[in-house]
Design an enzyme around this catalytic site. Structure first.
Site, PDB file in Angstrom:
ATOM      1  N   ILE A  44      70.052  31.658  -3.734  1.00 29.00           N
ATOM      2  CA  ILE A  44      69.967  32.577  -4.742  1.00 29.00           C
ATOM      3  C   ILE A  44      69.224  33.223  -3.513  1.00 29.00           C
ATOM      4  CG2 ILE A  44      67.179  32.944  -5.122  1.00 29.00           C
ATOM      5  CD1 ILE A  44      67.097  29.701  -5.746  1.00 29.00           C
TER       6      ILE A  44
ATOM      7  N   TYR B  12      60.845  25.645  -3.294  1.00 27.94           N
ATOM      8  CA  TYR B  12      61.065  27.281  -2.446  1.00 27.94           C
ATOM      9  C   TYR B  12      60.540  26.677  -1.286  1.00 27.94           C
ATOM     10  CZ  TYR B  12      60.978  31.714  -1.508  1.00 27.94           C
ATOM     11  OH  TYR B  12      61.000  33.207  -0.858  1.00 27.94           O
TER      12      TYR B  12
ATOM     13  N   LYS C  22      65.184  25.820  -1.931  1.00 26.39           N
ATOM     14  CA  LYS C  22      65.366  27.244  -1.970  1.00 26.39           C
ATOM     15  C   LYS C  22      65.221  27.093  -0.416  1.00 26.39           C
ATOM     16  CE  LYS C  22      64.835  32.521  -2.384  1.00 26.39           C
ATOM     17  NZ  LYS C  22      64.205  33.153  -2.696  1.00 26.39           N
TER      18      LYS C  22
END
Length: 290
Positions: free
Chosen positions: A202, A134, A162
């Protein structure tokens, strides 16, 4: 074929009026998302208010989501924690309960050196779940640049990122320099990301508008630019609320407007100024009355 393809909803956590976790409503939310096109579910992220929960609550939230998914869609669990040891424990818990992967931030409590970030991910890698790194350089102290990601992907379980920097050029460079899957992490790049190679998204606002989010991602992945643009321009004013510090209150209010209320945010988050609710309501009405 991408492992984490399509729209993965970063789930909010429903609370009762007295701020207790509403596990029944959480299960209903999961079922509602799956029925309306979600390709995956992501509990225990920032939007899920993991930092306000006890360990027992957080564990039960993850278990509730995995059980509610019933294997119909993958569940990728947030692992953020103050220490590597705690993060590893959450990844292990996710694996033991049947999660498909983990969404893993770098160390979050201070500005770590690169070898510390690598060691953190190496420890998570040992658990054996696929890792979605992330990258959120705005809220944390680390920028997982494309060159840095090229080093991290040497870990055998580090398979995706992400990408939350908000810079669409990152997608091109990550795909150029790595073999990682890219999952767009900011809703206001939900069209550009898949158009330029991101295989996943996401999403926050999809909590409230799951059908619209799924449709936008499908059109964008298929390169149907005219149709995607028409939908995106109506959703974009709403998507911008996903990229500010008040995203939890904002998205929970959107869900109320969508007819799927999930209760308040937990303090220290408090209700927003009335002008903010007016702006969200106007953007929501623009999105749904296109």
């Amino acid at each position: 074929m991408a492992r984490f393809e399509g729209v993965y909803v970063a789930l909010v956590t429903p609370f009762t009026d007295d701020y207790e976790v509403d596990y029944k409503r959480l299960a209903e939310l999961c079922e509602w998302q799956i029925a309306h096109g979600a390709n995956g579910l992501v509990p225990a992220g920032s939007l899920g208010e993991y930092a306000t929960m006890s360990s027992e609550e957080r564990a039960k939230v993850v278990e509730t989501v995995i059980e509610a998914a019933k294997g119909k869609v993958p569940v990728v669990v947030g692992s953020a924690a103050p220490s590597t040891k705690q993060a590893v424990a959450w990844v292990r818990h996710a694996k033991e309960n049947g999660a498909a992967g983990v969404m893993a931030l770098p160390p979050i409590n201070y500005r770590p050196l690169e070898h510390e970030v690598e060691a953190h991910y190496a420890a998570i890698n040992e658990v054996g779940l696929p890792i979605v790194g992330y990258n959120n350089p705005h809220d944390y102290k680390v920028d997982l640049t494309p060159d840095f990601l090229a080093r991290l992907e040497k870990l055998d379980r580090f398979v995706a990122v992400k990408e939350f920097s908000g810079d669409i050029r990152r997608v091109h460079e990550i795909l150029e320099k790595t073999n990682l899957e890219v999952m767009i992490g900011v809703d206001n790049l939900a069209m550009e990301g898949p158009l330029f190679g991101a295989t996943g998204w996401i999403s926050g606002v999809s909590n409230a508008l799951p059908k619209e989010g799924a449709e936008l991602f499908r059109l964008s992945r298929q390169g149907k630019l005219e149709e995607a643009m028409k939908l995106y321009r109506h959703l974009l004013p709403l998507f911008r609320f996903d990229a500010n510090a008040q995203l939890v209150q904002s998205i929970k209010y959107m869900m109320e407007l969508a007819g799927f209320p999930v209760g308040p945010a937990r303090p220290p988050r408090l209700p927003l100024p009335e002008a903010d609710y007016v702006a969200i309501r106007e953007a929501f009405e623009y999105a749904v009355n296109r």
